[in-house]
Design a protein around this motif. Structure first.
Motif, short mmCIF file in Angstrom:
data_model
loop_
_atom_site.label_atom_id
_atom_site.label_comp_id
_atom_site.label_asym_id
_atom_site.label_seq_id
_atom_site.Cartn_x
_atom_site.Cartn_y
_atom_site.Cartn_z
N ASN A 161 0.70 -1.23 0.21
CA ASN A 161 -0.12 -0.20 0.27
C ASN A 161 0.65 1.16 0.32
O ASN A 161 0.42 2.11 -0.52
CB ASN A 161 -0.92 -0.33 1.22
N LEU A 162 2.07 0.93 0.76
CA LEU A 162 3.16 2.50 0.58
C LEU A 162 2.94 2.56 -1.58
O LEU A 162 3.39 3.76 -1.58
CB LEU A 162 3.94 1.70 1.52
N LEU A 163 3.46 1.62 -1.69
CA LEU A 163 4.32 1.22 -3.22
C LEU A 163 2.67 2.02 -3.82
O LEU A 163 2.64 2.77 -5.05
CB LEU A 163 4.45 0.44 -3.33
N GLY A 164 1.20 1.50 -3.39
CA GLY A 164 0.25 2.31 -4.11
C GLY A 164 0.01 3.66 -4.01
O GLY A 164 -0.49 4.65 -4.58
N VAL A 165 0.42 4.00 -2.36
CA VAL A 165 0.33 5.54 -2.38
C VAL A 165 1.31 6.53 -2.96
O VAL A 165 0.99 7.67 -2.85
CB VAL A 165 -0.02 6.39 -0.59
N ALA A 169 1.92 10.61 -2.89
CA ALA A 169 3.50 11.26 -1.41
C ALA A 169 4.54 11.51 -2.36
O ALA A 169 4.91 12.99 -1.73
CB ALA A 169 3.13 9.55 -1.29
N LEU A 170 4.76 11.05 -3.54
CA LEU A 170 5.66 12.66 -4.68
C LEU A 170 5.21 13.77 -4.99
O LEU A 170 6.66 15.13 -5.16
CB LEU A 170 6.18 11.57 -5.71
N VAL A 171 4.23 13.81 -5.07
CA VAL A 171 3.87 15.01 -5.17
C VAL A 171 3.33 16.03 -3.84
O VAL A 171 3.72 16.61 -4.48
CB VAL A 171 2.04 14.84 -5.84
N LEU A 172 2.83 15.49 -3.09
CA LEU A 172 2.91 15.81 -1.62
C LEU A 172 4.35 16.50 -1.65
O LEU A 172 4.38 17.80 -1.19
CB LEU A 172 2.32 15.34 -0.96
N SER A 173 5.26 15.80 -1.18
CA SER A 173 7.01 15.82 -0.88
C SER A 173 7.13 17.03 -1.89
O SER A 173 8.08 17.98 -1.80
CB SER A 173 7.11 14.44 -0.95
N PHE A 211 13.33 11.61 -0.76
CA PHE A 211 14.95 10.21 -1.98
C PHE A 211 13.75 9.10 -1.24
O PHE A 211 14.33 8.30 -1.86
CB PHE A 211 15.67 10.80 -0.70
N PHE A 212 13.16 9.08 0.50
CA PHE A 212 12.48 7.99 0.34
C PHE A 212 11.16 7.35 -0.34
O PHE A 212 11.67 5.96 -0.66
CB PHE A 212 11.84 8.37 1.60
N TRP A 213 10.37 8.24 -1.35
CA TRP A 213 9.91 7.68 -1.74
C TRP A 213 9.84 7.70 -3.29
O TRP A 213 9.53 6.52 -4.00
CB TRP A 213 8.54 8.58 -2.05
N ILE A 214 10.87 7.71 -3.60
CA ILE A 214 11.85 7.58 -4.87
C ILE A 214 12.83 6.54 -4.81
O ILE A 214 12.56 5.67 -5.73
CB ILE A 214 12.06 8.66 -5.57
N PHE A 215 13.26 5.87 -3.86
CA PHE A 215 14.48 5.08 -4.08
C PHE A 215 14.34 4.13 -3.19
O PHE A 215 15.27 3.33 -3.60
CB PHE A 215 15.95 5.98 -3.68
N PHE A 221 11.55 -3.07 -2.82
CA PHE A 221 10.64 -3.13 -1.52
C PHE A 221 9.80 -4.05 -1.03
O PHE A 221 9.61 -4.38 0.57
CB PHE A 221 10.97 -1.57 -1.32
N VAL A 222 9.05 -4.18 -1.56
CA VAL A 222 7.56 -5.10 -1.66
C VAL A 222 7.80 -6.09 -1.31
O VAL A 222 7.04 -7.42 -1.04
CB VAL A 222 6.07 -4.76 -2.63
#
Length: 252
Positions: A161-165, A169-173, A211-215, A221-222
């Motif tokens: 679900n992290l990968l789903g959101v 999350a990238l847009v918000l960051s 960085f967290f959301w991209i890499f 990770f899943v």
């Protein structure tokens, strides 16, 4: 909302990814404008009360499920099927045969294909594996009796679900990083030496979040948790619970 907070699976696998998605802009805002911390917290609370957080968690779960087949295809099949097929299993031969024999004795009409037939008719072999996994999944839903399976399933759901959101999350960051940069530029008059410590900290938070959301949040990770869950699920074939039930059935 209350149900999601109280339910262990919903809390970790669905609510936590949504919280992490909004964490970067909220933390950055709290650092850069400490005088308005109460207002920011109130706005975040209102957003939660209005269901924004639940909407975000629902979108993450929905997209997580949608991308799941693509992930399985990229990995070469579902993790449980890969572990049960002779050609792709990472289990040792004795363990694999023990799991297969257990499932055959417990599931009426189910027979795994031998090595030659499996390689010649992979589609049928996959169907047999998937059918056995469906049975095993239903028989291990008791979280108290099979805590490891529940734990690994929750970990997998959380990362999926992290990968789903991730897109949201990238847009918000990115928006957070741009907003902090604009604030710092205007506040310092364009002089880097005059940028406040709070602006640097807020920028660092936004950058680390990006960085967290991209890499970090990637298919790999899943994949780790997906195979951990598959391993735990199949290991239930050695569970004392099943052995006890089988002994009771023989006595009757």
């Amino acid at each position: 909302m209350l149900e999601s907070i109280l339910n262990p699976y919903d809390r970790k696998a669905r609510l936590y990814p949504a919280l992490l998605a909004i964490a970067v802009p909220v933390i950055a805002a709290l650092i850069i404008t400490p005088a308005y911390s109460d207002q920011i917290v109130n706005l975040a609370s209102i957003a939660v009360a209005l269901g924004f957080l639940m909407l975000l968690s629902s979108l993450g779960r929905e997209r997580g499920r949608r991308i799941e087949p693509c992930l399985f295809k990229k990995w070469g099949g579902t993790p449980t099927t890969q572990l049960l097929l002779r050609s792709t299993s990472s289990l040792d031969n004795l363990t694999l045969e023990r799991y297969r024999q257990f499932l055959e004795t417990r599931i009426s009409g189910l027979r795994f294909l031998d090595a030659e037939v499996e390689s010649a008719n992979l589609k049928s072999a996959v169907e047999v594996c998937e059918s056995s996994v469906k049975w095993l999944r239903e028989k291990t839903r008791d979280t108290k009796m099979f805590p490891l399976i529940f734990s690994e399933n929750t970990n997998y759901g959380f990362r999926r679900n992290l990968l789903g959101v991730k897109p949201i999350a990238l847009v918000l960051s990115i928006v957070s990083l741009l907003a902090v940069s604009c604030y710092a530029w205007i506040g310092s008059g364009g002089d880097v030496l005059k940028v406040s410590v709070q602006s640097w900290l807020a920028g660092a938070v936004s950058f680390v979040g990006l960085f967290f959301w991209i890499f970090v949040v990637t298919p790999g990770f899943v994949r780790t948790t997906a195979f951990a869950y598959a391993t735990a699920l199949l290991a239930a074939c050695d569970s004392p619970h099943f052995v006890l039930v089988q002994q009771e059935a023989k006595i009757e």
